[in-house]
Design a protein around this motif. Structure first.
Motif, mmCIF file in Angstrom:
data_model
loop_
_atom_site.group_PDB
_atom_site.id
_atom_site.type_symbol
_atom_site.label_atom_id
_atom_site.label_comp_id
_atom_site.label_asym_id
_atom_site.label_seq_id
_atom_site.Cartn_x
_atom_site.Cartn_y
_atom_site.Cartn_z
ATOM 1 N N LYS A 34 24.673 37.248 47.449
ATOM 2 C CA LYS A 34 23.965 37.681 46.250
ATOM 3 C C LYS A 34 24.621 37.216 44.954
ATOM 4 O O LYS A 34 24.109 37.478 43.892
ATOM 5 N N GLY A 35 25.764 36.593 45.064
ATOM 6 C CA GLY A 35 26.379 36.037 43.868
ATOM 7 C C GLY A 35 27.685 36.701 43.491
ATOM 8 O O GLY A 35 28.045 37.765 44.004
ATOM 9 N N PRO A 36 28.387 36.079 42.554
ATOM 10 C CA PRO A 36 29.726 36.552 42.189
ATOM 11 C C PRO A 36 29.746 37.928 41.521
ATOM 12 O O PRO A 36 30.689 38.695 41.716
ATOM 13 N N LYS A 37 28.724 38.250 40.748
ATOM 14 C CA LYS A 37 28.702 39.564 40.083
ATOM 15 C C LYS A 37 28.566 40.685 41.122
ATOM 16 O O LYS A 37 29.245 41.708 41.030
ATOM 17 N N ALA A 38 27.715 40.486 42.110
ATOM 18 C CA ALA A 38 27.542 41.481 43.170
ATOM 19 C C ALA A 38 28.824 41.616 43.988
ATOM 20 O O ALA A 38 29.218 42.718 44.359
ATOM 21 N N GLN A 40 31.886 40.992 42.918
ATOM 22 C CA GLN A 40 32.881 41.670 42.082
ATOM 23 C C GLN A 40 32.645 43.174 42.041
ATOM 24 O O GLN A 40 33.583 43.963 42.141
ATOM 25 N N THR A 41 31.390 43.577 41.927
ATOM 26 C CA THR A 41 31.058 45.001 41.921
ATOM 27 C C THR A 41 31.431 45.651 43.245
ATOM 28 O O THR A 41 31.990 46.744 43.273
ATOM 29 N N GLU A 44 35.238 46.013 43.448
ATOM 30 C CA GLU A 44 35.710 47.123 42.605
ATOM 31 C C GLU A 44 35.396 48.472 43.246
ATOM 32 O O GLU A 44 36.228 49.386 43.234
#
Length: 69
Positions: A34-38, A40-41, A44
């Motif tokens: 789903k991509g780097p932002k997903a 990273q979330t 975290e």
């Protein structure tokens, strides 16, 4: 509150936190596409769950309760 009941409740809370942390670490792989932002979330969120788990483990260790498998 009885000490053994308090210990049992803390152990149960630790077990739930342990399962939750394992689940959240598994989600990191699931959101990989789903991509780097997903990602990273998810990382975290997994780190917070692991921190919670470790906090409960530390409290149990202070009480002298060992949960080593």
């Amino acid at each position: 509150m009885n000490q053994s009941i308090a210990h049992a409740e803390l152990i149960a809370t630790f077990r739930r936190a342990e399962v939750d942390a394992a689940h959240k670490f598994g989600l990191i792989k699931a959101v990989g596409k789903k991509g780097p932002k997903a990602i990273q979330t998810a990382v975290e969120t997994a780190a917070k769950a692991a921190k919670r788990r470790d906090s409960y483990a530390k409290k149990l260790n202070v009480l002298g309760v060992s949960l080593k498998d």
